[in-house]
Design an enzyme around this catalytic site. Structure first.
Site, mmCIF file in Angstrom:
data_model
loop_
_atom_site.group_PDB
_atom_site.id
_atom_site.type_symbol
_atom_site.label_atom_id
_atom_site.label_comp_id
_atom_site.label_asym_id
_atom_site.label_seq_id
_atom_site.Cartn_x
_atom_site.Cartn_y
_atom_site.Cartn_z
ATOM 1 N N GLU A 89 0.831 -1.190 0.000
ATOM 2 C CA GLU A 89 0.000 0.000 0.000
ATOM 3 C C GLU A 89 0.871 1.248 0.000
ATOM 4 O OE1 GLU A 89 -4.069 -1.473 1.902
ATOM 5 O OE2 GLU A 89 -2.523 -1.266 3.401
ATOM 6 N N CYS A 323 -0.711 5.661 9.653
ATOM 7 C CA CYS A 323 0.531 4.991 10.068
ATOM 8 C C CYS A 323 0.188 3.705 10.799
ATOM 9 C CB CYS A 323 1.293 5.886 11.047
ATOM 10 S SG CYS A 323 2.264 7.142 10.254
#
Ligand SMILES: C[S@@+](CC[C@H](N)C(=O)[O-])C[C@H]1O[C@@H](n2cnc3c(N)ncnc32)[C@H](O)[C@@H]1O
Ligand code: SF4
Length: 344
Positions: A89, A323
């Site tokens: 990703e 994150c």
């Protein structure tokens, strides 16, 4: 495919250095004034143009966009397919930033991170790393690239450095706009200063307590925290750019007064910025983020005590692109079993 193999292929086709540069810049969607919007085909010799079709197809096969999940703040999580059916990703960040992956999975196994849950599946080649930037630039402008996606860049150091070298030259990105994020490894401090392009450094610290760090980051190199900070400071002196310390904020774990004292003791007077990143939820993990006001108060206290600190709430959390929320998603053939990291 690696960048050096891509360059070798071009030379085998008869490309001169100036052709090689233009072709790589076209791939990275960088237009020079003289080339304007022209494609490589318009200025390359006929003999080279004939071999380029197959070469271009090879580049296009490195990565492909499988799906894109956008959020209203202008960020988007991109699911990127690789030639062997694996996926990684990338995240389009606000203000023309891009977060890229350096590995499929990760061997460090930080307790709060989704990427580390299944271990390391494989390294990305330098071509696959740079390919994520080329792909993102086919969607929108990218002026900053952070290595904060899937993987620990120090465990794939050679390929990451090769990618940084190309991005910082033909990719038109200044060294301050390339951010190498790591848990810290002696090889990083030996090798990064030797590169032609020296990226900014982000050091994932998370705590000033050695025992807690070893529990939270179970397979990070066992370096004393003080030594890690000293090594990072040395790098900051060489690059004249501050170290960005990363602190994933976990409620009741690393958000107390003892940690604030520790941060001041470690970082006061250093060329450093402390980035506090409230924990992003990962299914099944026993962590939570403290209330926003508590995080803001930590920042105020650090400022008062002479530490430059910023609250960095991850973009794209709503689409699991924050994150630590990235992971290999099931696609194509069954994922291979995790492999152990081989230390040099
Ligand atoms: C995913 S890591 C990739 C780069 C590198 N492996 C590292 O740890 O610095 C990028 C940043 O995400 C942070 N992170 C990981 N899991 C998180 C979570 N659940 N919530 C918030 N930040 C997280 C890490 O602490 C690190 O600073
Ligand atoms: S935070 Fe970084 S080092 Fe830790 S598991 Fe996630 S990707 Fe790996």
């Amino acid at each position: 495919m690696h960048i050096h193999a891509i360059r070798e292929q071009l030379r085998a086709l008869g490309a001169k250095p100036e052709h090689e540069q233009r072709i790589l810049r076209d791939w990275l969607q960088v237009r020079s004034r003289s080339s304007g919007r022209r494609k490589a085909e318009d200025y390359l010799p006929l003999s080279l143009r004939e071999g380029l079709g197959e070469f271009d197809a090879g580049l296009r096969n490195l990565v492909r966009l499988v799906s894109s999940h956008a959020t209203p703040d202008g960020s988007a999580r991109l699911l990127v397919g690789l030639a062997d059916g694996q996926t990684v990703e990338s995240v389009l960040l606000p203000r023309d930033g891009l977060c890229v992956s350096s590995q499929v999975g990760c061997a460090v196994g930080c307790q709060f991170c989704m990427t580390g849950r299944d271990g390391l599946l494989r390294q990305l080649t330098s071509g696959e790393i740079v390919g994520q930037v080329a792909l993102a630039r086919s969607i929108r402008t990218v002026k900053k690239v952070v290595f904060m996606g899937m993987g620990e860049p120090s465990h794939n150091l050679q390929n990451v450095m090769e990618a940084i070298d190309l991005l910082g030259t033909e990719g038109n990105l200044g060294h301050k706009n390339l951010v190498f994020s790591t848990v810290g490894d002696p090889r990083v401090f030996e090798q990064l200063p030797l590169g032609t392009v020296k990226p900014a450094l982000a050091l994932s610290l998370h705590t000033t307590r050695q025992d807690l760090r070893e529990r939270l980051l179970p397979r990070a190199p066992r370096i004393a925290i003080e030594d890690l900070v000293e090594l990072a400071e040395e790098y900051a002196r060489k690059t004249m750019y501050p170290v960005q310390y990363q602190w994933t904020l976990l409620d009741g774990i690393n958000d107390g007064e003892e940690e604030l004292d520790g941060i001041v003791r470690l970082l006061k007077g250093r060329h450093a910025i402390m980035n506090i990143i409230p924990y992003n939820a990962v299914d099944g993990l026993p962590f939570s983020r403290p209330p926003d006001e508590h995080a803001r108060e930590m920042i105020r206290i650090l400022h008062r005590r002479g530490i430059l600190a910023k609250l960095r709430d991850s973009a794209a959390q709503e689409v699991d692109g924050g994150c630590g929320q990235l992971r290999a998603r099931a696609l194509g053939p069954a994922a291979p079993r995790p492999i152990a990291i081989h230390r040099a």
